[in-house]
Scaffold this motif. Structure first.
Motif, short mmCIF file in Angstrom:
data_model
loop_
_atom_site.label_atom_id
_atom_site.label_comp_id
_atom_site.label_asym_id
_atom_site.label_seq_id
_atom_site.Cartn_x
_atom_site.Cartn_y
_atom_site.Cartn_z
N ILE A 21 0.82 -1.22 0.00
CA ILE A 21 0.00 0.00 0.00
C ILE A 21 0.85 1.27 0.00
CG2 ILE A 21 -1.91 -1.17 1.17
CD1 ILE A 21 -1.18 0.27 3.71
N ASN A 22 2.18 1.13 0.07
CA ASN A 22 3.04 2.30 0.10
C ASN A 22 2.83 3.23 -1.10
OD1 ASN A 22 5.48 3.90 0.99
ND2 ASN A 22 6.23 3.10 -0.95
N PRO A 23 2.72 2.70 -2.36
CA PRO A 23 2.47 3.62 -3.48
C PRO A 23 1.16 4.41 -3.34
CG PRO A 23 3.17 1.47 -4.28
CD PRO A 23 2.91 1.31 -2.82
N LEU A 24 0.14 3.77 -2.77
CA LEU A 24 -1.13 4.47 -2.58
C LEU A 24 -0.99 5.57 -1.54
CD1 LEU A 24 -3.39 1.28 -2.45
CD2 LEU A 24 -3.08 2.83 -4.39
N VAL A 25 -0.24 5.30 -0.48
CA VAL A 25 -0.01 6.32 0.55
C VAL A 25 0.81 7.47 -0.02
CG1 VAL A 25 1.10 6.77 2.77
CG2 VAL A 25 -0.24 4.68 2.46
N THR A 26 1.78 7.14 -0.85
CA THR A 26 2.61 8.18 -1.47
C THR A 26 1.75 9.11 -2.32
OG1 THR A 26 4.53 6.71 -1.52
CG2 THR A 26 4.56 8.60 -3.01
N ILE A 27 0.82 8.54 -3.08
CA ILE A 27 -0.08 9.36 -3.91
C ILE A 27 -0.97 10.22 -3.02
CG2 ILE A 27 -2.10 9.21 -5.42
CD1 ILE A 27 -0.77 6.85 -6.78
N ALA A 28 -1.52 9.63 -1.96
CA ALA A 28 -2.39 10.40 -1.05
C ALA A 28 -1.63 11.56 -0.41
CB ALA A 28 -2.95 9.47 0.03
N MET A 29 -0.37 11.32 -0.04
CA MET A 29 0.44 12.39 0.55
C MET A 29 0.73 13.48 -0.48
SD MET A 29 3.07 10.24 2.99
CE MET A 29 3.95 11.70 3.52
N GLY A 30 0.91 13.08 -1.73
CA GLY A 30 1.12 14.08 -2.78
C GLY A 30 -0.06 15.02 -2.92
N VAL A 31 -1.27 14.46 -2.78
CA VAL A 31 -2.48 15.29 -2.86
C VAL A 31 -2.60 16.20 -1.64
CG1 VAL A 31 -5.01 15.22 -2.89
CG2 VAL A 31 -3.70 13.63 -4.29
N LEU A 32 -2.41 15.61 -0.45
CA LEU A 32 -2.64 16.36 0.78
C LEU A 32 -1.54 17.39 1.07
CD1 LEU A 32 -3.85 13.41 3.05
CD2 LEU A 32 -5.26 15.19 1.99
N LEU A 33 -0.29 17.03 0.81
CA LEU A 33 0.83 17.88 1.19
C LEU A 33 1.35 18.74 0.04
CD1 LEU A 33 2.86 15.39 3.44
CD2 LEU A 33 1.15 17.08 4.15
N LEU A 34 1.38 18.17 -1.16
CA LEU A 34 1.95 18.89 -2.30
C LEU A 34 0.90 19.43 -3.25
CD1 LEU A 34 4.88 16.39 -3.11
CD2 LEU A 34 4.88 18.37 -1.57
N LYS A 35 -0.37 19.21 -2.90
CA LYS A 35 -1.50 19.72 -3.72
C LYS A 35 -1.43 19.22 -5.16
CE LYS A 35 -2.63 22.03 -0.06
NZ LYS A 35 -3.68 21.48 0.82
N GLU A 36 -0.99 17.98 -5.34
CA GLU A 36 -0.94 17.41 -6.68
C GLU A 36 -2.35 17.03 -7.15
OE1 GLU A 36 1.73 14.13 -6.48
OE2 GLU A 36 3.52 15.38 -6.27
N ARG A 37 -2.53 17.04 -8.46
CA ARG A 37 -3.80 16.66 -9.04
C ARG A 37 -3.70 15.22 -9.56
NH1 ARG A 37 -6.06 21.83 -12.56
NH2 ARG A 37 -6.26 23.29 -10.80
N LEU A 38 -4.70 14.44 -9.25
CA LEU A 38 -4.70 13.04 -9.66
C LEU A 38 -5.56 12.84 -10.90
CD1 LEU A 38 -5.02 11.08 -6.28
CD2 LEU A 38 -2.96 11.93 -7.44
N ARG A 39 -5.15 11.85 -11.70
CA ARG A 39 -5.97 11.42 -12.81
C ARG A 39 -7.09 10.51 -12.27
NH1 ARG A 39 -0.68 11.27 -14.57
NH2 ARG A 39 -0.46 9.07 -14.00
N PRO A 40 -8.17 10.33 -13.03
CA PRO A 40 -9.30 9.51 -12.53
C PRO A 40 -8.88 8.12 -12.07
CG PRO A 40 -9.96 10.72 -14.49
CD PRO A 40 -8.50 10.97 -14.32
N ALA A 41 -7.98 7.46 -12.81
CA ALA A 41 -7.55 6.11 -12.44
C ALA A 41 -6.82 6.13 -11.09
CB ALA A 41 -6.65 5.51 -13.52
N GLN A 42 -6.06 7.19 -10.85
CA GLN A 42 -5.35 7.29 -9.57
C GLN A 42 -6.34 7.49 -8.42
OE1 GLN A 42 -2.71 10.51 -10.87
NE2 GLN A 42 -0.97 9.15 -10.53
N TRP A 43 -7.37 8.31 -8.64
CA TRP A 43 -8.41 8.49 -7.62
C TRP A 43 -9.10 7.15 -7.34
CZ3 TRP A 43 -8.73 11.93 -4.16
CH2 TRP A 43 -8.41 13.27 -4.40
N ALA A 44 -9.38 6.40 -8.39
CA ALA A 44 -10.02 5.10 -8.21
C ALA A 44 -9.13 4.16 -7.41
CB ALA A 44 -10.34 4.48 -9.58
N ALA A 45 -7.83 4.18 -7.70
CA ALA A 45 -6.89 3.31 -6.98
C ALA A 45 -6.85 3.66 -5.50
CB ALA A 45 -5.50 3.41 -7.60
#
Length: 321
Positions: free
Chosen positions: A111-135
């Motif tokens: 689950i580390n890649p999923l946590v990394t993506i979530a931290m990118g959204v919360l801390l770095l204000k990154e925008r996710l693609r729909p597939a990433q949101w689904a994941a």
């Protein structure tokens, strides 16, 4: 030139497989260090890792980075944070393996890649693609299912995933090479670790002193077990594409998961299988999205017009590539 490039890529791929393979098989090593406790093993890992990388850096005479780091307080503070976070990660992982939670530990790295993506959204204000949101959504559902299955939140997995994701985020900002980074981090860990080991000796509780030369040699080899996969990873990172490394990273938790079930005979009731299946579905979505995005980028680059070189006035214009 193409032949050399293929050879380099092959060497990088083999180094990547070796690095993640060793990380995946390391649960077989930590039980060999009993009767040493998890904290004693952790302290030895810090001390002997520094010894190993110091010898390696002395051999290649690569010390200029240390002086630069000491003159940059902000980077030094980030290295200190990285050292603290990886201490938590190492300590929890060693304890989990020796306490019979190899499968739950493997889940942390799934689950580390999923946590990394979530931290990118919360801390770095990154925008996710729909597939990433689904994941991320599927991954969150998986944690809920596993919480029901375990009767508690899978805290070992969550601590490992969040600590390693934080470690990766900090290391990006520090921007040090793998061996140099390990040297800096273990240098910060060294004095507390050595102090704890000396305290154990003074109180007659050191397995390093009391359990024979073979056991002492195994504890000393924790430095090699820590550093060698990192060296292989560094050799892979400069030779293979990031997309390949992204796929190889799943080797380690897969090996750990299989060891937990086949070798350590840990229980896997139906609800845990369901939780893991959801995690794997989330990772499949991430992988598919990453490969699709990389393919689109490569196709766009190939379709871009190649600028023609200006031809001399008195000569025939050069044929464009």
């Amino acid at each position: 030139m193409a032949e050399i490039s293929k050879g380099e890529q092959r060497a990088g791929l083999l180094n990547g497989i070796a690095a993640y393979g060793m990380w995946g098989l390391v649960p077989l090593f930590w039980p060999l260090l009993k009767p040493a406790g998890s904290v004693e093993i952790l302290a030895h890992r810090m001390v002997w890792s520094l010894a190993f990388v110091a010898v390696a850096l002395a051999f290649v005479r690569r010390w200029a980075w240390a002086g630069e780091l000491l003159r940059q307080p902000r980077r030094l503070a980030l290295v200190t944070v990285a050292a603290a976070v990886i201490t938590v990660n190492w300590g929890v992982y060693i304890w989990a393996v020796n306490a019979g939670h190899v499968v739950e530990a493997s889940l942390g790295y799934f689950i580390n890649p999923l946590v990394t993506i979530a931290m990118g959204v919360l801390l770095l204000k990154e925008r996710l693609r729909p597939a990433q949101w689904a994941a991320v959504g599927v991954g969150f559902t998986a944690v809920v299912v596993l919480t029901v299955g375990y009767g508690r939140p899978p805290w070992i997995s969550l601590v490992l995933a969040f600590s390693f994701a934080t470690y990766g985020l900090v290391k990006k900002k520090v921007n040090l090479g793998g061996v140099e980074s390990l040297a800096a981090e273990t240098a910060i860990q060294f004095l507390p670790a050595l102090g704890y080991l000396l305290w154990l000796v003074a109180h007659g509780e050191s397995s390093f002193v009391d359990d024979g030369a073979g056991h002492a040699a195994l504890l000393a080899s924790t430095g090699i077990v820590t550093a060698v996969p990192l060296v292989c990873f560094g050799a892979a990172a400069i030779r293979v594409p990031l997309s390949t490394l992204g796929l190889l990273q799943y080797l380690a938790p897969v090996f750990q998961f299989l060891l937990g079930i086949v070798y350590f005979h840990e229980a896997m009731p139906a609800e845990r299988w369901a939780g893991f299946a959801l995690v794997w579905l989330a990772l499949a979505l991430l992988t598919w999205d990453a490969l699709r995005t990389a393919h689109r980028a490569a196709r766009a680059l190939a379709a871009a017009p190649v600028p023609r070189p200006a031809a001399p006035a008195a000569e025939t214009p050069a044929t464009p590539v």
